[in-house]
Design a protein around this motif. Structure first.
Motif, PDB file in Angstrom:
ATOM      1  N   SER A 127      -8.909  -0.755   0.367  1.00 12.04           N
ATOM      2  CA  SER A 127      -8.516  -1.448  -0.862  1.00 12.04           C
ATOM      3  C   SER A 127      -9.364  -0.980  -2.034  1.00 12.04           C
ATOM      4  O   SER A 127      -8.847  -0.763  -3.134  1.00 12.04           O
ATOM      5  N   LEU A 128     -10.661  -0.794  -1.811  1.00  9.00           N
ATOM      6  CA  LEU A 128     -11.536  -0.288  -2.869  1.00  9.00           C
ATOM      7  C   LEU A 128     -11.172   1.156  -3.232  1.00  9.00           C
ATOM      8  O   LEU A 128     -11.189   1.531  -4.408  1.00  9.00           O
ATOM      9  N   ARG A 159     -10.233  -2.293   6.053  1.00  6.88           N
ATOM     10  CA  ARG A 159      -9.237  -2.732   5.059  1.00  6.88           C
ATOM     11  C   ARG A 159      -9.879  -2.907   3.698  1.00  6.88           C
ATOM     12  O   ARG A 159      -9.281  -2.582   2.669  1.00  6.88           O
ATOM     13  N   LEU A 160     -11.090  -3.420   3.674  1.00  6.59           N
ATOM     14  CA  LEU A 160     -11.827  -3.562   2.419  1.00  6.59           C
ATOM     15  C   LEU A 160     -12.089  -2.188   1.808  1.00  6.59           C
ATOM     16  O   LEU A 160     -11.865  -1.974   0.613  1.00  6.59           O
ATOM     17  N   SER A 161     -12.525  -1.247   2.625  1.00  2.00           N
ATOM     18  CA  SER A 161     -12.811   0.109   2.148  1.00  2.00           C
ATOM     19  C   SER A 161     -11.557   0.763   1.571  1.00  2.00           C
ATOM     20  O   SER A 161     -11.601   1.381   0.502  1.00  2.00           O
ATOM     21  N   TYR A 176      -7.100  -8.380  -2.913  1.00  2.00           N
ATOM     22  CA  TYR A 176      -7.169  -8.123  -1.480  1.00  2.00           C
ATOM     23  C   TYR A 176      -8.589  -7.751  -1.069  1.00  2.00           C
ATOM     24  O   TYR A 176      -9.088  -8.192  -0.025  1.00  2.00           O
ATOM     25  N   ALA A 177      -9.265  -6.946  -1.900  1.00  2.00           N
ATOM     26  CA  ALA A 177     -10.649  -6.566  -1.598  1.00  2.00           C
ATOM     27  C   ALA A 177     -11.556  -7.794  -1.602  1.00  2.00           C
ATOM     28  O   ALA A 177     -12.419  -7.935  -0.722  1.00  2.00           O
ATOM     29  N   PHE A 226      -4.854  -5.150  -5.415  1.00  2.00           N
ATOM     30  CA  PHE A 226      -5.885  -4.572  -4.561  1.00  2.00           C
ATOM     31  C   PHE A 226      -7.262  -5.167  -4.839  1.00  2.00           C
ATOM     32  O   PHE A 226      -8.081  -5.273  -3.922  1.00  2.00           O
ATOM     33  N   ALA A 227      -7.531  -5.571  -6.069  1.00  2.00           N
ATOM     34  CA  ALA A 227      -8.792  -6.268  -6.358  1.00  2.00           C
ATOM     35  C   ALA A 227      -8.823  -7.604  -5.618  1.00  2.00           C
ATOM     36  O   ALA A 227      -9.834  -7.966  -5.000  1.00  2.00           O
ATOM     37  N   GLY A 233     -13.473  -9.118   1.612  1.00  2.00           N
ATOM     38  CA  GLY A 233     -14.929  -9.255   1.511  1.00  2.00           C
ATOM     39  C   GLY A 233     -15.412 -10.627   1.934  1.00  2.00           C
ATOM     40  O   GLY A 233     -16.441 -10.753   2.604  1.00  2.00           O
ATOM     41  N   SER A 236       0.828  -1.213   0.000  1.00  2.00           N
ATOM     42  CA  SER A 236       0.000   0.000   0.000  1.00  2.00           C
ATOM     43  C   SER A 236       0.859   1.258   0.000  1.00  2.00           C
ATOM     44  O   SER A 236       0.573   2.219  -0.728  1.00  2.00           O
TER      45      SER A 236
END
Length: 192
Positions: free
Chosen positions: A182-183, A178-180, A140-141, A137-138, A145, A96
């Motif tokens: 990554s998006l 973390r999801l937020s 990881y998201a 990042f896709a 999720g 990141s």
């Protein structure tokens, strides 16, 4: 970032909220979890500052060098933490930080990275590093999720559901942060 004003504001608010939650979480955690929350707060606030629409606020050209220095130092710290078989989160934080340095370097240039390649007759599309970061990042998201999908009696993080003493101690909200982020990183990379 090269993005319309309204999506830029939405991205900025999302990143600010995530950074603020991470600060709240940092107050409630100890040890490695506290360090992770602090790194995530830095990332959230840095992404929020980077997402401010250029039409609203024009900063001096040297501010991209400050971004690169701050996130370069944070990346060096994450690399240092990895040396002794560090936690998987340090690797994600390193990627990141490197992505933030890459975006700062791309934004300090005169034109978006894909635009110059198109004008020179090179193949259209994002540069290879941008594509690799988008895939990371896709992935990881998607991974984060799936950790939020509840299983009977157990939260998506694998932790039994129990009152955790407020929002600062909820592991599923940390995964949602973390999801937020990554998006948000995906959106920022696409806007390059």
């Amino acid at each position: 970032m090269h993005q319309p004003t309204v999506p830029g504001w939405l991205l900025m608010v999302s990143c600010l909220a995530t950074g603020a939650y991470c600060l709240l979480r940092m107050r409630r955690c100890r040890g490695a979890a506290r360090e992770a929350a602090g790194g995530e707060a830095l990332m959230g606030f840095g992404m929020a500052a980077m997402a401010v629409p250029a039409a609203v606020l024009t900063l001096p050209s040297w501010h991209w060098a400050v971004y690169a220095a701050v996130f370069g130092a944070a990346g060096a710290r994450a690399l240092w933490m990895l040396r002794g078989g560090g936690h998987q989160h340090h690797l994600h934080h390193l990627v990141s930080c490197l992505a933030m340095v890459y975006m700062a370097a791309a934004m300090s240039g005169p034109a978006p990275a894909g635009h110059t390649a198109h004008l020179s007759g090179a193949p259209a599309g994002p540069p290879l590093l941008t594509a690799v970061l988008l895939l990371y990042f896709a992935g990881y998201a998607l991974h984060a999720g799936t950790r939020l999908v509840p299983v009977a009696g157990v939260s998506g993080t694998g932790v039994p559901r129990a009152p955790a003493g407020g929002w600062g101690g909820r592991p599923e909200v940390a995964v949602a942060c973390r999801l937020s982020m990554s998006l948000a990183m995906l959106a920022m990379l696409l806007a390059l």
